[in-house]
Design a protein around this motif. Sequence first.
Motif, PDB file in Angstrom:
ATOM      1  N   PHE A  62     -11.232 -17.039  -7.805  1.00 35.92           N
ATOM      2  CA  PHE A  62     -11.247 -17.368  -9.227  1.00 35.92           C
ATOM      3  C   PHE A  62     -10.357 -16.427 -10.033  1.00 35.92           C
ATOM      4  CE2 PHE A  62     -14.368 -20.585  -8.897  1.00 35.92           C
ATOM      5  CZ  PHE A  62     -15.256 -20.185  -7.911  1.00 35.92           C
ATOM      6  N   LYS A  63      -9.809 -15.432  -9.358  1.00 38.61           N
ATOM      7  CA  LYS A  63      -8.888 -14.464  -9.991  1.00 38.61           C
ATOM      8  C   LYS A  63      -9.590 -13.676 -11.095  1.00 38.61           C
ATOM      9  CE  LYS A  63      -5.439 -16.238  -7.582  1.00 38.61           C
ATOM     10  NZ  LYS A  63      -6.083 -16.700  -6.372  1.00 38.61           N
ATOM     11  N   THR A  64     -10.886 -13.460 -10.936  1.00 42.66           N
ATOM     12  CA  THR A  64     -11.622 -12.679 -11.936  1.00 42.66           C
ATOM     13  C   THR A  64     -12.151 -11.371 -11.374  1.00 42.66           C
ATOM     14  OG1 THR A  64     -13.652 -13.890 -11.431  1.00 42.66           O
ATOM     15  CG2 THR A  64     -12.279 -14.720 -13.251  1.00 42.66           C
ATOM     16  N   ALA A  65     -11.795 -11.058 -10.132  1.00 38.25           N
ATOM     17  CA  ALA A  65     -12.234  -9.798  -9.540  1.00 38.25           C
ATOM     18  C   ALA A  65     -11.210  -9.328  -8.513  1.00 38.25           C
ATOM     19  CB  ALA A  65     -13.598  -9.951  -8.884  1.00 38.25           C
ATOM     20  N   VAL A  66     -11.059  -8.030  -8.436  1.00 42.62           N
ATOM     21  CA  VAL A  66     -10.187  -7.409  -7.451  1.00 42.62           C
ATOM     22  C   VAL A  66     -10.986  -6.303  -6.778  1.00 42.62           C
ATOM     23  CG1 VAL A  66      -8.040  -6.144  -7.082  1.00 42.62           C
ATOM     24  CG2 VAL A  66      -8.146  -7.931  -8.818  1.00 42.62           C
ATOM     25  N   TYR A  67     -10.759  -6.150  -5.492  1.00 46.29           N
ATOM     26  CA  TYR A  67     -11.527  -5.185  -4.724  1.00 46.29           C
ATOM     27  C   TYR A  67     -10.595  -4.227  -3.984  1.00 46.29           C
ATOM     28  CZ  TYR A  67     -14.754  -9.035  -5.463  1.00 46.29           C
ATOM     29  OH  TYR A  67     -15.495 -10.035  -6.036  1.00 46.29           O
ATOM     30  N   LEU A  68     -11.120  -3.049  -3.714  1.00 46.16           N
ATOM     31  CA  LEU A  68     -10.423  -2.096  -2.862  1.00 46.16           C
ATOM     32  C   LEU A  68     -11.429  -1.587  -1.844  1.00 46.16           C
ATOM     33  CD1 LEU A  68      -7.670  -0.655  -2.422  1.00 46.16           C
ATOM     34  CD2 LEU A  68      -8.638   1.270  -3.699  1.00 46.16           C
ATOM     35  N   GLN A  69     -11.277  -2.037  -0.622  1.00 48.31           N
ATOM     36  CA  GLN A  69     -12.120  -1.559   0.462  1.00 48.31           C
ATOM     37  C   GLN A  69     -11.477  -0.317   1.047  1.00 48.31           C
ATOM     38  OE1 GLN A  69     -15.148  -2.703   1.725  1.00 48.31           O
ATOM     39  NE2 GLN A  69     -15.057  -0.863   2.993  1.00 48.31           N
ATOM     40  N   MET A  70     -12.219   0.778   1.062  1.00 49.90           N
ATOM     41  CA  MET A  70     -11.684   2.057   1.521  1.00 49.90           C
ATOM     42  C   MET A  70     -12.458   2.515   2.754  1.00 49.90           C
ATOM     43  SD  MET A  70     -11.160   3.884  -2.192  1.00 49.90           S
ATOM     44  CE  MET A  70     -12.889   3.722  -2.668  1.00 49.90           C
ATOM     45  N   ASN A  71     -11.788   2.624   3.855  1.00 48.39           N
ATOM     46  CA  ASN A  71     -12.381   3.076   5.112  1.00 48.39           C
ATOM     47  C   ASN A  71     -11.768   4.400   5.542  1.00 48.39           C
ATOM     48  OD1 ASN A  71     -13.837   0.623   5.204  1.00 48.39           O
ATOM     49  ND2 ASN A  71     -12.184  -0.388   6.343  1.00 48.39           N
ATOM     50  N   SER A  72     -12.445   5.068   6.449  1.00 51.03           N
ATOM     51  CA  SER A  72     -11.957   6.345   6.981  1.00 51.03           C
ATOM     52  C   SER A  72     -11.540   7.280   5.854  1.00 51.03           C
ATOM     53  CB  SER A  72     -10.774   6.100   7.931  1.00 51.03           C
ATOM     54  OG  SER A  72     -11.136   5.240   8.981  1.00 51.03           O
ATOM     55  N   LEU A  73     -12.410   7.413   4.894  1.00 50.51           N
ATOM     56  CA  LEU A  73     -12.074   8.203   3.709  1.00 50.51           C
ATOM     57  C   LEU A  73     -11.904   9.677   4.046  1.00 50.51           C
ATOM     58  CD1 LEU A  73     -14.366   6.359   1.185  1.00 50.51           C
ATOM     59  CD2 LEU A  73     -11.914   6.792   0.849  1.00 50.51           C
ATOM     60  N   LYS A  74     -10.990  10.303   3.312  1.00 54.12           N
ATOM     61  CA  LYS A  74     -10.682  11.711   3.498  1.00 54.12           C
ATOM     62  C   LYS A  74     -10.938  12.452   2.188  1.00 54.12           C
ATOM     63  CE  LYS A  74      -6.818  10.373   6.492  1.00 54.12           C
ATOM     64  NZ  LYS A  74      -5.346  10.470   6.717  1.00 54.12           N
ATOM     65  N   PRO A  75     -11.173  13.750   2.260  1.00 58.06           N
ATOM     66  CA  PRO A  75     -11.376  14.512   1.013  1.00 58.06           C
ATOM     67  C   PRO A  75     -10.208  14.357   0.032  1.00 58.06           C
ATOM     68  CG  PRO A  75     -12.096  15.802   2.876  1.00 58.06           C
ATOM     69  CD  PRO A  75     -11.459  14.577   3.445  1.00 58.06           C
ATOM     70  N   GLU A  76      -9.008  14.185   0.545  1.00 58.19           N
ATOM     71  CA  GLU A  76      -7.855  14.037  -0.348  1.00 58.19           C
ATOM     72  C   GLU A  76      -7.808  12.687  -1.045  1.00 58.19           C
ATOM     73  OE1 GLU A  76      -7.836  15.015   2.858  1.00 58.19           O
ATOM     74  OE2 GLU A  76      -6.093  14.204   3.947  1.00 58.19           O
ATOM     75  N   ASP A  77      -8.726  11.798  -0.706  1.00 59.54           N
ATOM     76  CA  ASP A  77      -8.849  10.532  -1.432  1.00 59.54           C
ATOM     77  C   ASP A  77      -9.686  10.684  -2.704  1.00 59.54           C
ATOM     78  OD1 ASP A  77      -9.164   8.900   1.738  1.00 59.54           O
ATOM     79  OD2 ASP A  77      -7.391   8.912   0.435  1.00 59.54           O
ATOM     80  N   TYR A 110       0.829  -1.203   0.000  1.00 59.16           N
ATOM     81  CA  TYR A 110       0.000   0.000   0.000  1.00 59.16           C
ATOM     82  C   TYR A 110       0.863   1.253   0.000  1.00 59.16           C
ATOM     83  CZ  TYR A 110      -3.590  -3.306   1.432  1.00 59.16           C
ATOM     84  OH  TYR A 110      -4.455  -4.372   1.481  1.00 59.16           O
ATOM     85  N   ALA A 111       0.336   2.302  -0.607  1.00 57.59           N
ATOM     86  CA  ALA A 111       0.951   3.614  -0.471  1.00 57.59           C
ATOM     87  C   ALA A 111       0.815   4.056   0.984  1.00 57.59           C
ATOM     88  CB  ALA A 111       0.276   4.611  -1.396  1.00 57.59           C
ATOM     89  N   ASP A 112       1.765   4.816   1.462  1.00 56.75           N
ATOM     90  CA  ASP A 112       1.728   5.276   2.853  1.00 56.75           C
ATOM     91  C   ASP A 112       0.451   6.052   3.157  1.00 56.75           C
ATOM     92  OD1 ASP A 112       5.310   5.948   3.118  1.00 56.75           O
ATOM     93  OD2 ASP A 112       4.157   4.103   3.409  1.00 56.75           O
ATOM     94  N   SER A 113      -0.042   6.777   2.154  1.00 60.11           N
ATOM     95  CA  SER A 113      -1.210   7.638   2.362  1.00 60.11           C
ATOM     96  C   SER A 113      -2.491   6.853   2.627  1.00 60.11           C
ATOM     97  CB  SER A 113      -1.408   8.548   1.152  1.00 60.11           C
ATOM     98  OG  SER A 113      -1.586   7.769  -0.024  1.00 60.11           O
ATOM     99  N   VAL A 114      -2.514   5.566   2.280  1.00 60.94           N
ATOM    100  CA  VAL A 114      -3.744   4.778   2.455  1.00 60.94           C
ATOM    101  C   VAL A 114      -3.540   3.584   3.382  1.00 60.94           C
ATOM    102  CG1 VAL A 114      -4.483   5.441   0.142  1.00 60.94           C
ATOM    103  CG2 VAL A 114      -3.403   3.208   0.491  1.00 60.94           C
ATOM    104  N   LYS A 115      -2.319   3.374   3.806  1.00 59.36           N
ATOM    105  CA  LYS A 115      -2.028   2.225   4.664  1.00 59.36           C
ATOM    106  C   LYS A 115      -2.878   2.291   5.928  1.00 59.36           C
ATOM    107  CE  LYS A 115       2.220   1.270   4.381  1.00 59.36           C
ATOM    108  NZ  LYS A 115       3.691   1.329   4.521  1.00 59.36           N
ATOM    109  N   ASP A 116      -3.393   1.146   6.341  1.00 61.49           N
ATOM    110  CA  ASP A 116      -4.251   0.992   7.515  1.00 61.49           C
ATOM    111  C   ASP A 116      -5.655   1.521   7.299  1.00 61.49           C
ATOM    112  OD1 ASP A 116      -1.428   1.867   9.594  1.00 61.49           O
ATOM    113  OD2 ASP A 116      -2.092  -0.131   8.963  1.00 61.49           O
ATOM    114  N   ARG A 117      -5.943   2.065   6.124  1.00 61.34           N
ATOM    115  CA  ARG A 117      -7.310   2.512   5.818  1.00 61.34           C
ATOM    116  C   ARG A 117      -7.911   1.732   4.653  1.00 61.34           C
ATOM    117  NH1 ARG A 117      -8.301   7.462   3.941  1.00 61.34           N
ATOM    118  NH2 ARG A 117      -6.256   7.749   2.964  1.00 61.34           N
TER     119      ARG A 117
END
Length: 127
Positions: free
Chosen positions: A75-90, A60-67
């Motif tokens: 099946f390797k046919t989908a990838v997800y990005l769960q984003m928590n504690s979102l900030k305006p700079e995201d 992870y990039a430092d800016s999003v680590k732990d969030r």
Amino acid sequence: QVQLVESGGGLVQAGGSLRVSCALSGRTLSWYAMGWLRQAPGKEREFVAAISWSGGTTYYADSVKDRFTISRDNFKTAVYLQMNSLKPEDTAVYYCAAVEVSSSSRIYFQSADYDYWGRGTQVTVSS
């Protein structure tokens, strides 16, 4: 070749959560390391997170680590990005990217390393 289609973007308040998804189609029997990158208005595209073909290696990039958490289905046919504690700079357009690999644990951090790209999905975080 593989085709990538992102979904799940939207508008969320600061502190909220959102999950974006990336569907892979086409030559999915090959091994692909995957990544999420983002581009905010007036800024260059930046690395967010990466996952190996096996799913056992992530970075992870430092800016999003732990969030943020990147994952992929068995099946390797989908990838997800769960984003928590979102900030305006995201706020950015989030792109899914893939690169064919011969190692199940390899990951990539640079935009130029990826060969296949989705069209992106907009994520907007209001303050």
